[in-house]
Design a protein around this motif. Structure first.
Motif: not given
Length: 124
Positions: A19, A17, A82
């Motif tokens: 952001t 992930s 995100q």
């Protein structure tokens, strides 16, 4: 003159992930439709996601639905993206974009202001 500055890009492995953030200054951020675009070498900037000024309605390109989330904080003049479950095909330079008119922000021709871009690299 509106200025947009992206941050948060980097190198990650597939499945990770990340952001992205976009800081806006010099304009009335709360009134602008905001969005994210991305560009890979040799291609145009493609729409990724947008969010409206007041209702915060969001729209995503099909390839990122369910994985990416766009959000904004009008009190801080900030836009976010995100990105979860990143894939190698998500690798690109990501651009923050603003449209002054309260209409869609789905094509690069509709953008009034661009950030300088932040690189996202996803290794397989």
């Amino acid at each position: 003159q509106v200025q947009l500055v992206e941050s948060g890009g980097g190198l990650v492995q597939a499945g990770a992930s990340l952001t992205l953030s976009c800081s806006a200054s010099g304009g009335d951020f709360a009134k602008y439709n905001m969005g994210w675009f991305r560009r890979t070498p040799g291609k145009e900037r493609d729409f990724v996601a947008d969010i409206t000024a007041v209702s915060f309605r969001t729209t995503y390109t099909d390839s990122v639905k369910g994985r990416f989330t766009i959000s904004r904080d009008n009190a801080k003049n900030m836009l976010y993206l995100q990105m979860n479950s990143l894939k190698p095909e998500d690798a690109a330079v990501y651009y923050c974009a603003a449209r002054v008119l309260p209409t869609g922000l789905r094509h690069s021709s509709q953008v009034d202001y661009w950030g300088q871009g932040t690189q996202v690299t996803v290794s397989s």
